[in-house]
Design a protein around this motif. Structure first.
Motif, PDB file in Angstrom:
ATOM      1  N   ARG A  26     -31.151  94.666  32.728  1.00  0.00           N
ATOM      2  CA  ARG A  26     -30.740  94.802  31.423  1.00  0.00           C
ATOM      3  C   ARG A  26     -30.439  96.348  31.153  1.00  0.00           C
ATOM      4  NH1 ARG A  26     -36.107  91.788  28.529  1.00  0.00           N
ATOM      5  NH2 ARG A  26     -35.511  89.673  29.361  1.00  0.00           N
ATOM      6  N   ASN A  27     -30.728  97.082  32.083  1.00  0.00           N
ATOM      7  CA  ASN A  27     -30.466  98.611  32.084  1.00  0.00           C
ATOM      8  C   ASN A  27     -28.603  98.668  32.030  1.00  0.00           C
ATOM      9  OD1 ASN A  27     -29.682 101.351  33.356  1.00  0.00           O
ATOM     10  ND2 ASN A  27     -31.718 101.460  32.545  1.00  0.00           N
ATOM     11  N   ASP A  28     -28.174  99.513  31.052  1.00  0.00           N
ATOM     12  CA  ASP A  28     -26.943  99.831  30.995  1.00  0.00           C
ATOM     13  C   ASP A  28     -26.472 100.497  32.173  1.00  0.00           C
ATOM     14  OD1 ASP A  28     -27.297  98.823  28.269  1.00  0.00           O
ATOM     15  OD2 ASP A  28     -27.180 100.758  27.470  1.00  0.00           O
ATOM     16  N   GLY A  29     -26.883 101.424  32.869  1.00  0.00           N
ATOM     17  CA  GLY A  29     -26.512 101.972  34.054  1.00  0.00           C
ATOM     18  C   GLY A  29     -26.395 100.908  35.080  1.00  0.00           C
ATOM     19  N   VAL A  30     -27.138 100.201  35.154  1.00  0.00           N
ATOM     20  CA  VAL A  30     -27.342  99.054  36.337  1.00  0.00           C
ATOM     21  C   VAL A  30     -26.126  98.072  35.964  1.00  0.00           C
ATOM     22  CG1 VAL A  30     -28.694  97.178  37.266  1.00  0.00           C
ATOM     23  CG2 VAL A  30     -29.648  99.348  36.516  1.00  0.00           C
ATOM     24  N   ARG A  31     -25.758  97.819  34.536  1.00  0.00           N
ATOM     25  CA  ARG A  31     -24.925  96.769  34.472  1.00  0.00           C
ATOM     26  C   ARG A  31     -23.523  97.603  34.878  1.00  0.00           C
ATOM     27  NH1 ARG A  31     -26.383  94.298  28.411  1.00  0.00           N
ATOM     28  NH2 ARG A  31     -28.176  93.235  28.960  1.00  0.00           N
ATOM     29  N   ALA A  32     -23.462  98.672  34.802  1.00  0.00           N
ATOM     30  CA  ALA A  32     -22.162  99.412  35.109  1.00  0.00           C
ATOM     31  C   ALA A  32     -21.882  99.442  36.266  1.00  0.00           C
ATOM     32  CB  ALA A  32     -22.203 100.861  34.382  1.00  0.00           C
ATOM     33  N   LEU A  33     -22.925  99.705  36.964  1.00  0.00           N
ATOM     34  CA  LEU A  33     -22.999  99.500  38.654  1.00  0.00           C
ATOM     35  C   LEU A  33     -22.333  98.085  39.075  1.00  0.00           C
ATOM     36  CD1 LEU A  33     -23.388 100.844  41.370  1.00  0.00           C
ATOM     37  CD2 LEU A  33     -25.864 100.238  41.120  1.00  0.00           C
ATOM     38  N   ILE A  34     -23.205  97.267  38.509  1.00  0.00           N
ATOM     39  CA  ILE A  34     -22.729  95.790  38.944  1.00  0.00           C
ATOM     40  C   ILE A  34     -21.308  95.706  38.623  1.00  0.00           C
ATOM     41  CG2 ILE A  34     -23.133  93.305  38.345  1.00  0.00           C
ATOM     42  CD1 ILE A  34     -25.844  93.982  37.824  1.00  0.00           C
ATOM     43  N   GLU A  35     -20.887  95.933  37.651  1.00  0.00           N
ATOM     44  CA  GLU A  35     -19.388  95.741  37.221  1.00  0.00           C
ATOM     45  C   GLU A  35     -18.405  96.467  38.280  1.00  0.00           C
ATOM     46  OE1 GLU A  35     -18.706  97.093  33.321  1.00  0.00           O
ATOM     47  OE2 GLU A  35     -19.803  95.374  32.278  1.00  0.00           O
ATOM     48  N   GLU A  36     -18.876  97.656  38.916  1.00  0.00           N
ATOM     49  CA  GLU A  36     -18.259  98.289  39.686  1.00  0.00           C
ATOM     50  C   GLU A  36     -18.089  97.850  41.069  1.00  0.00           C
ATOM     51  OE1 GLU A  36     -16.216 101.020  39.675  1.00  0.00           O
ATOM     52  OE2 GLU A  36     -16.668 100.999  37.253  1.00  0.00           O
ATOM     53  N   VAL A  37     -19.399  97.165  41.496  1.00  0.00           N
ATOM     54  CA  VAL A  37     -19.276  96.354  42.866  1.00  0.00           C
ATOM     55  C   VAL A  37     -18.580  95.154  42.540  1.00  0.00           C
ATOM     56  CG1 VAL A  37     -20.978  95.190  44.227  1.00  0.00           C
ATOM     57  CG2 VAL A  37     -21.543  97.363  43.233  1.00  0.00           C
ATOM     58  N   GLN A  38     -18.562  94.534  41.387  1.00  0.00           N
ATOM     59  CA  GLN A  38     -17.835  93.379  41.222  1.00  0.00           C
ATOM     60  C   GLN A  38     -16.297  93.458  41.581  1.00  0.00           C
ATOM     61  OE1 GLN A  38     -19.161  89.752  40.613  1.00  0.00           O
ATOM     62  NE2 GLN A  38     -17.090  89.777  41.158  1.00  0.00           N
ATOM     63  N   SER A  39     -15.801  94.533  40.836  1.00  0.00           N
ATOM     64  CA  SER A  39     -14.437  94.913  40.836  1.00  0.00           C
ATOM     65  C   SER A  39     -14.162  95.256  42.349  1.00  0.00           C
ATOM     66  CB  SER A  39     -14.074  96.071  39.943  1.00  0.00           C
ATOM     67  OG  SER A  39     -14.647  97.182  40.477  1.00  0.00           O
ATOM     68  N   ALA A  40     -14.918  95.579  43.230  1.00  0.00           N
ATOM     69  CA  ALA A  40     -14.635  96.135  44.594  1.00  0.00           C
ATOM     70  C   ALA A  40     -14.598  94.762  45.608  1.00  0.00           C
ATOM     71  CB  ALA A  40     -15.562  97.161  45.011  1.00  0.00           C
ATOM     72  N   ASN A  41     -15.356  93.767  45.081  1.00  0.00           N
ATOM     73  CA  ASN A  41     -15.663  92.580  45.879  1.00  0.00           C
ATOM     74  C   ASN A  41     -15.567  91.223  44.874  1.00  0.00           C
ATOM     75  OD1 ASN A  41     -16.014  90.631  47.807  1.00  0.00           O
ATOM     76  ND2 ASN A  41     -18.118  91.140  48.201  1.00  0.00           N
ATOM     77  N   LEU A  42     -14.407  90.790  44.821  1.00  0.00           N
ATOM     78  CA  LEU A  42     -14.149  89.560  44.011  1.00  0.00           C
ATOM     79  C   LEU A  42     -14.645  88.264  44.382  1.00  0.00           C
ATOM     80  CD1 LEU A  42     -10.725  90.567  42.449  1.00  0.00           C
ATOM     81  CD2 LEU A  42     -12.887  90.974  41.306  1.00  0.00           C
ATOM     82  N   GLN A  43     -14.755  88.195  45.695  1.00  0.00           N
ATOM     83  CA  GLN A  43     -15.224  87.092  46.329  1.00  0.00           C
ATOM     84  C   GLN A  43     -16.729  86.434  46.070  1.00  0.00           C
ATOM     85  OE1 GLN A  43     -14.211  87.343  50.226  1.00  0.00           O
ATOM     86  NE2 GLN A  43     -12.043  87.248  50.161  1.00  0.00           N
ATOM     87  N   THR A  44     -17.619  87.476  46.283  1.00  0.00           N
ATOM     88  CA  THR A  44     -18.958  87.294  46.244  1.00  0.00           C
ATOM     89  C   THR A  44     -19.641  88.079  44.785  1.00  0.00           C
ATOM     90  OG1 THR A  44     -19.076  86.807  48.359  1.00  0.00           O
ATOM     91  CG2 THR A  44     -21.403  87.036  47.050  1.00  0.00           C
ATOM     92  N   ALA A  45     -20.431  87.486  44.110  1.00  0.00           N
ATOM     93  CA  ALA A  45     -21.165  88.125  42.940  1.00  0.00           C
ATOM     94  C   ALA A  45     -22.247  88.815  43.472  1.00  0.00           C
ATOM     95  CB  ALA A  45     -21.662  86.988  41.797  1.00  0.00           C
ATOM     96  N   PRO A  46     -22.060  89.982  42.691  1.00  0.00           N
ATOM     97  CA  PRO A  46     -23.175  91.209  43.173  1.00  0.00           C
ATOM     98  C   PRO A  46     -24.579  90.818  43.248  1.00  0.00           C
ATOM     99  CG  PRO A  46     -22.013  92.222  41.609  1.00  0.00           C
ATOM    100  CD  PRO A  46     -21.237  90.884  41.735  1.00  0.00           C
ATOM    101  N   VAL A  47     -24.820  89.872  42.132  1.00  0.00           N
ATOM    102  CA  VAL A  47     -25.908  89.413  41.361  1.00  0.00           C
ATOM    103  C   VAL A  47     -26.113  88.005  41.227  1.00  0.00           C
ATOM    104  CG1 VAL A  47     -28.265  89.653  39.950  1.00  0.00           C
ATOM    105  CG2 VAL A  47     -26.642  91.562  40.660  1.00  0.00           C
ATOM    106  N   GLU A  48     -26.927  87.314  41.756  1.00  0.00           N
ATOM    107  CA  GLU A  48     -27.051  85.821  41.549  1.00  0.00           C
ATOM    108  C   GLU A  48     -28.309  85.429  41.240  1.00  0.00           C
ATOM    109  OE1 GLU A  48     -25.338  81.429  43.094  1.00  0.00           O
ATOM    110  OE2 GLU A  48     -24.925  83.269  44.208  1.00  0.00           O
ATOM    111  N   ALA A  49     -28.705  84.447  40.419  1.00  0.00           N
ATOM    112  CA  ALA A  49     -30.029  83.976  40.111  1.00  0.00           C
ATOM    113  C   ALA A  49     -30.132  82.463  40.567  1.00  0.00           C
ATOM    114  CB  ALA A  49     -30.494  84.167  38.588  1.00  0.00           C
ATOM    115  N   VAL A  50     -31.141  82.261  41.420  1.00  0.00           N
ATOM    116  CA  VAL A  50     -31.302  80.903  41.729  1.00  0.00           C
ATOM    117  C   VAL A  50     -32.665  80.111  41.129  1.00  0.00           C
ATOM    118  CG1 VAL A  50     -32.045  79.328  43.917  1.00  0.00           C
ATOM    119  CG2 VAL A  50     -30.448  81.307  43.986  1.00  0.00           C
ATOM    120  N   ASN A  51     -32.475  79.397  40.268  1.00  0.00           N
ATOM    121  CA  ASN A  51     -33.552  78.693  39.241  1.00  0.00           C
ATOM    122  C   ASN A  51     -34.501  77.666  39.950  1.00  0.00           C
ATOM    123  OD1 ASN A  51     -32.749  80.507  37.380  1.00  0.00           O
ATOM    124  ND2 ASN A  51     -30.916  78.932  36.770  1.00  0.00           N
TER     125      ASN A  51
END
Length: 271
Positions: A33-58
Protein backbone atom coordinates in the motif's frame (compact mmCIF):
# COMPACT_ATOMS: atom_id res chain seq x y z
CA UNK A 1 15.67 -19.27 5.72
CA UNK A 2 13.71 -20.92 2.88
CA UNK A 3 11.97 -18.61 0.45
CA UNK A 4 9.75 -20.22 -2.16
CA UNK A 5 9.64 -19.16 -5.80
CA UNK A 6 6.82 -19.51 -8.29
CA UNK A 7 7.12 -20.64 -11.91
CA UNK A 8 8.14 -17.13 -12.98
CA UNK A 9 10.99 -16.93 -10.48
CA UNK A 10 9.20 -14.49 -8.18
CA UNK A 11 9.88 -14.72 -4.41
CA UNK A 12 7.32 -15.34 -1.68
CA UNK A 13 6.88 -12.18 0.42
CA UNK A 14 5.09 -14.31 3.01
CA UNK A 15 8.23 -16.41 3.50
CA UNK A 16 10.31 -13.23 3.89
CA UNK A 17 7.76 -11.97 6.42
CA UNK A 18 8.08 -15.25 8.33
CA UNK A 19 11.88 -15.05 8.26
CA UNK A 20 11.71 -11.49 9.63
CA UNK A 21 9.69 -12.55 12.67
CA UNK A 22 6.05 -12.32 11.50
CA UNK A 23 5.36 -8.98 13.07
CA UNK A 24 1.90 -7.73 12.17
CA UNK A 25 3.18 -4.32 11.03
CA UNK A 26 5.43 -6.01 8.46
CA UNK A 27 2.67 -7.82 6.58
CA UNK A 28 3.11 -7.75 2.76
CA UNK A 29 -0.29 -6.12 2.38
CA UNK A 30 0.89 -3.02 4.29
CA UNK A 31 4.06 -2.91 2.23
CA UNK A 32 2.17 -2.97 -1.07
CA UNK A 33 0.00 0.00 0.00
CA UNK A 34 3.06 2.24 0.25
CA UNK A 35 3.11 4.94 -2.45
CA UNK A 36 6.81 4.56 -3.08
CA UNK A 37 6.42 0.81 -3.48
CA UNK A 38 3.56 1.30 -5.94
CA UNK A 39 5.71 3.64 -7.98
CA UNK A 40 8.52 1.07 -8.02
CA UNK A 41 6.13 -1.67 -9.15
CA UNK A 42 4.91 0.52 -12.00
CA UNK A 43 8.49 1.13 -13.14
CA UNK A 44 9.29 -2.58 -13.06
CA UNK A 45 6.05 -3.33 -14.92
CA UNK A 46 6.89 -0.85 -17.68
CA UNK A 47 10.30 -2.50 -18.17
CA UNK A 48 8.85 -6.03 -18.33
CA UNK A 49 5.38 -6.28 -19.83
CA UNK A 50 5.36 -10.10 -20.01
CA UNK A 51 5.28 -10.95 -16.29
CA UNK A 52 3.60 -8.98 -13.51
CA UNK A 53 6.13 -7.92 -10.82
CA UNK A 54 3.68 -8.87 -8.06
CA UNK A 55 1.00 -11.55 -8.01
CA UNK A 56 -1.20 -12.95 -5.25
CA UNK A 57 -2.11 -16.66 -5.16
CA UNK A 58 -5.29 -17.07 -3.13
CA UNK A 59 -5.61 -20.87 -2.87
CA UNK A 60 -3.67 -24.11 -2.90
CA UNK A 61 -0.45 -25.15 -1.18
CA UNK A 62 1.49 -22.24 -2.70
CA UNK A 63 -0.90 -19.48 -1.70
CA UNK A 64 0.62 -16.12 -0.83
CA UNK A 65 2.08 -13.01 -2.47
CA UNK A 66 4.99 -13.36 -4.89
CA UNK A 67 7.19 -10.51 -6.10
CA UNK A 68 10.11 -10.10 -8.48
CA UNK A 69 13.63 -9.77 -7.06
CA UNK A 70 13.64 -5.96 -7.16
CA UNK A 71 10.38 -5.68 -5.21
CA UNK A 72 11.40 -8.49 -2.82
CA UNK A 73 14.64 -6.71 -1.93
CA UNK A 74 12.70 -3.48 -1.44
CA UNK A 75 10.38 -5.39 0.92
CA UNK A 76 13.36 -6.61 2.95
CA UNK A 77 14.65 -3.02 3.20
CA UNK A 78 11.16 -1.78 4.18
CA UNK A 79 11.06 -4.26 7.11
CA UNK A 80 14.41 -3.23 8.63
CA UNK A 81 18.04 -2.53 7.79
CA UNK A 82 19.35 -5.63 9.62
CA UNK A 83 16.92 -7.85 7.77
CA UNK A 84 17.81 -6.18 4.49
CA UNK A 85 21.47 -6.99 5.17
CA UNK A 86 20.64 -10.65 5.88
CA UNK A 87 18.68 -10.93 2.65
CA UNK A 88 21.49 -9.34 0.64
CA UNK A 89 23.97 -11.69 2.30
CA UNK A 90 21.92 -14.75 1.34
CA UNK A 91 21.56 -13.43 -2.19
CA UNK A 92 25.32 -12.84 -2.51
CA UNK A 93 26.12 -16.34 -1.21
CA UNK A 94 23.68 -17.82 -3.74
CA UNK A 95 25.07 -15.82 -6.67
CA UNK A 96 28.66 -16.68 -5.69
CA UNK A 97 27.83 -20.40 -5.52
CA UNK A 98 28.31 -20.71 -1.77
CA UNK A 99 24.63 -21.49 -1.23
CA UNK A 100 22.68 -24.30 -2.90
CA UNK A 101 18.90 -23.93 -2.98
CA UNK A 102 17.21 -26.44 -0.74
CA UNK A 103 15.13 -29.10 -2.47
CA UNK A 104 12.13 -30.03 -0.37
CA UNK A 105 11.97 -33.75 0.33
CA UNK A 106 8.81 -35.60 -0.64
CA UNK A 107 7.11 -37.70 2.05
CA UNK A 108 8.02 -41.37 1.83
CA UNK A 109 4.37 -42.33 1.58
CA UNK A 110 3.95 -40.10 -1.43
CA UNK A 111 6.99 -41.64 -3.12
CA UNK A 112 5.71 -45.17 -2.46
CA UNK A 113 2.32 -44.26 -3.88
CA UNK A 114 3.95 -42.71 -6.93
CA UNK A 115 6.08 -45.80 -7.55
CA UNK A 116 3.02 -48.04 -7.19
CA UNK A 117 1.18 -45.86 -9.70
CA UNK A 118 4.04 -46.15 -12.19
CA UNK A 119 4.10 -49.95 -11.81
CA UNK A 120 0.32 -50.15 -12.27
CA UNK A 121 0.45 -48.00 -15.40
CA UNK A 122 3.24 -50.15 -16.88
CA UNK A 123 1.25 -53.31 -16.19
CA UNK A 124 -1.86 -51.74 -17.73
CA UNK A 125 0.15 -50.85 -20.83
CA UNK A 126 1.59 -54.37 -21.05
CA UNK A 127 -1.84 -55.98 -20.76
CA UNK A 128 -3.17 -53.61 -23.40
CA UNK A 129 -0.38 -54.61 -25.78
CA UNK A 130 -1.00 -58.31 -25.10
CA UNK A 131 -4.73 -57.87 -25.73
CA UNK A 132 -4.00 -56.06 -28.99
CA UNK A 133 -1.64 -58.82 -30.14
CA UNK A 134 -4.20 -61.51 -29.28
CA UNK A 135 -6.91 -59.63 -31.16
CA UNK A 136 -4.65 -59.33 -34.20
CA UNK A 137 -3.82 -63.05 -34.05
CA UNK A 138 -7.51 -63.99 -33.83
CA UNK A 139 -8.31 -61.69 -36.72
CA UNK A 140 -5.53 -63.25 -38.82
CA UNK A 141 -6.74 -66.76 -37.95
CA UNK A 142 -10.27 -65.75 -38.91
CA UNK A 143 -9.07 -64.50 -42.29
CA UNK A 144 -7.20 -67.77 -42.93
CA UNK A 145 -10.31 -69.78 -42.02
CA UNK A 146 -12.48 -67.68 -44.33
CA UNK A 147 -9.94 -68.03 -47.14
CA UNK A 148 -9.77 -71.80 -46.71
CA UNK A 149 -13.53 -72.25 -46.34
CA UNK A 150 -14.35 -72.64 -50.09
CA UNK A 151 -11.71 -75.34 -50.60
CA UNK A 152 -12.88 -77.18 -47.47
CA UNK A 153 -16.49 -76.99 -48.62
CA UNK A 154 -15.42 -78.37 -51.98
CA UNK A 155 -13.72 -81.34 -50.34
CA UNK A 156 -16.61 -82.01 -47.95
CA UNK A 157 -19.22 -81.85 -50.70
CA UNK A 158 -17.15 -84.02 -53.00
CA UNK A 159 -16.61 -86.71 -50.36
CA UNK A 160 -20.33 -86.75 -49.56
CA UNK A 161 -21.16 -86.99 -53.27
CA UNK A 162 -19.21 -90.27 -53.61
CA UNK A 163 -18.49 -89.35 -57.25
CA UNK A 164 -15.40 -88.61 -59.30
CA UNK A 165 -13.88 -85.45 -60.76
CA UNK A 166 -11.46 -84.64 -63.50
CA UNK A 167 -8.05 -83.09 -63.07
CA UNK A 168 -9.27 -79.63 -64.06
CA UNK A 169 -11.99 -79.50 -61.41
CA UNK A 170 -9.72 -80.88 -58.69
CA UNK A 171 -6.98 -78.38 -59.57
CA UNK A 172 -9.42 -75.49 -59.11
CA UNK A 173 -10.75 -76.96 -55.90
CA UNK A 174 -7.30 -77.18 -54.27
CA UNK A 175 -6.16 -73.82 -55.68
CA UNK A 176 -3.67 -75.12 -58.20
CA UNK A 177 -3.20 -74.32 -61.85
CA UNK A 178 -4.19 -77.32 -63.94
CA UNK A 179 -0.90 -77.54 -65.83
CA UNK A 180 1.08 -77.26 -62.59
CA UNK A 181 -0.90 -80.05 -60.96
CA UNK A 182 -0.49 -82.29 -64.03
CA UNK A 183 3.23 -81.57 -64.05
CA UNK A 184 3.50 -82.64 -60.38
CA UNK A 185 1.44 -85.78 -60.95
CA UNK A 186 3.62 -86.76 -63.92
CA UNK A 187 6.81 -85.98 -62.00
CA UNK A 188 5.75 -88.13 -59.05
CA UNK A 189 4.71 -90.95 -61.40
CA UNK A 190 1.12 -90.80 -60.26
CA UNK A 191 -0.24 -90.36 -63.80
CA UNK A 192 1.15 -90.92 -67.27
CA UNK A 193 0.00 -90.19 -70.77
CA UNK A 194 -1.62 -92.84 -72.87
CA UNK A 195 -1.96 -91.13 -76.18
CA UNK A 196 -3.48 -87.79 -75.43
CA UNK A 197 -5.10 -88.73 -72.15
CA UNK A 198 -3.88 -89.22 -68.60
CA UNK A 199 -4.22 -92.57 -66.86
CA UNK A 200 -3.06 -93.56 -63.37
CA UNK A 201 -0.28 -95.92 -62.48
CA UNK A 202 -1.64 -99.14 -61.04
CA UNK A 203 -0.22 -98.33 -57.59
CA UNK A 204 -2.46 -95.27 -57.15
CA UNK A 205 -5.45 -96.85 -58.82
CA UNK A 206 -5.21 -99.78 -56.41
CA UNK A 207 -5.20 -97.34 -53.49
CA UNK A 208 -8.56 -96.09 -54.66
CA UNK A 209 -7.39 -92.61 -55.62
CA UNK A 210 -8.46 -92.87 -59.25
CA UNK A 211 -10.98 -94.54 -61.48
CA UNK A 212 -10.49 -94.99 -65.22
CA UNK A 213 -13.44 -93.85 -67.30
CA UNK A 214 -14.17 -94.72 -70.92
CA UNK A 215 -14.98 -91.93 -73.31
CA UNK A 216 -15.56 -91.37 -76.99
CA UNK A 217 -14.66 -88.43 -79.22
CA UNK A 218 -14.99 -88.19 -82.98
CA UNK A 219 -15.75 -91.88 -83.14
CA UNK A 220 -12.65 -92.87 -81.17
CA UNK A 221 -12.82 -94.55 -77.77
CA UNK A 222 -10.36 -93.53 -75.05
CA UNK A 223 -9.70 -93.93 -71.36
CA UNK A 224 -8.80 -91.19 -68.85
CA UNK A 225 -8.21 -90.85 -65.13
CA UNK A 226 -10.65 -89.28 -62.70
CA UNK A 227 -10.15 -88.63 -58.98
CA UNK A 228 -12.27 -90.49 -56.47
CA UNK A 229 -13.34 -88.87 -53.19
CA UNK A 230 -10.33 -90.49 -51.49
CA UNK A 231 -8.12 -89.22 -54.30
CA UNK A 232 -9.40 -85.67 -53.87
CA UNK A 233 -8.51 -85.73 -50.15
CA UNK A 234 -5.10 -87.19 -50.94
CA UNK A 235 -4.40 -84.58 -53.66
CA UNK A 236 -5.53 -81.73 -51.40
CA UNK A 237 -3.20 -82.88 -48.63
CA UNK A 238 -0.22 -83.43 -50.93
CA UNK A 239 -0.59 -80.76 -53.62
CA UNK A 240 -3.08 -78.23 -52.28
CA UNK A 241 -2.45 -74.56 -51.48
CA UNK A 242 -3.62 -72.78 -48.31
CA UNK A 243 -5.34 -69.78 -49.88
CA UNK A 244 -7.94 -70.67 -52.59
CA UNK A 245 -8.11 -68.34 -55.55
CA UNK A 246 -11.88 -68.81 -56.08
CA UNK A 247 -14.87 -70.56 -54.55
CA UNK A 248 -14.08 -74.18 -55.25
CA UNK A 249 -17.44 -75.34 -53.84
CA UNK A 250 -19.11 -74.20 -57.06
CA UNK A 251 -16.85 -76.47 -59.12
CA UNK A 252 -18.44 -79.73 -57.97
CA UNK A 253 -21.53 -80.86 -59.90
CA UNK A 254 -24.61 -81.91 -57.97
CA UNK A 255 -24.27 -85.47 -59.25
CA UNK A 256 -21.59 -87.42 -61.17
CA UNK A 257 -21.82 -86.90 -64.92
CA UNK A 258 -20.83 -89.29 -67.73
CA UNK A 259 -17.18 -89.15 -68.62
CA UNK A 260 -17.86 -88.00 -72.19
CA UNK A 261 -19.59 -84.82 -70.89
CA UNK A 262 -16.69 -83.67 -68.70
CA UNK A 263 -13.96 -81.37 -70.14
CA UNK A 264 -10.75 -83.06 -71.20
CA UNK A 265 -7.22 -81.74 -70.77
CA UNK A 266 -6.17 -79.39 -73.58
CA UNK A 267 -3.73 -80.74 -76.12
CA UNK A 268 -1.11 -78.27 -74.88
CA UNK A 269 -0.62 -80.42 -71.78
CA UNK A 270 0.91 -83.27 -73.77
CA UNK A 271 4.56 -83.99 -72.95
Amino acid sequence: MVVRQDTHGRYSLNDLHRAAGLEDRHQPAYFLRNDGVRALIEEVQSANLQTAPVEAVNGGPNRGTYACRTVALRYAAWISAPFEFKVYKVLEDYLDGRLVPATPALPSGYIDALEALVVAEKEKLRLSEVATQQAQQLEAQGRVIEEQRPAMEFLERFVKAKGSAGVRRVAKGINRRQNDLVRDLLRDRVLYYEGRHLVPFAKYQDKGYFVVKLGEKNGHAFTHARFTSAGVQWAAARYGREAPCESAARLLPAAPQPAAQLPLLPESTQP
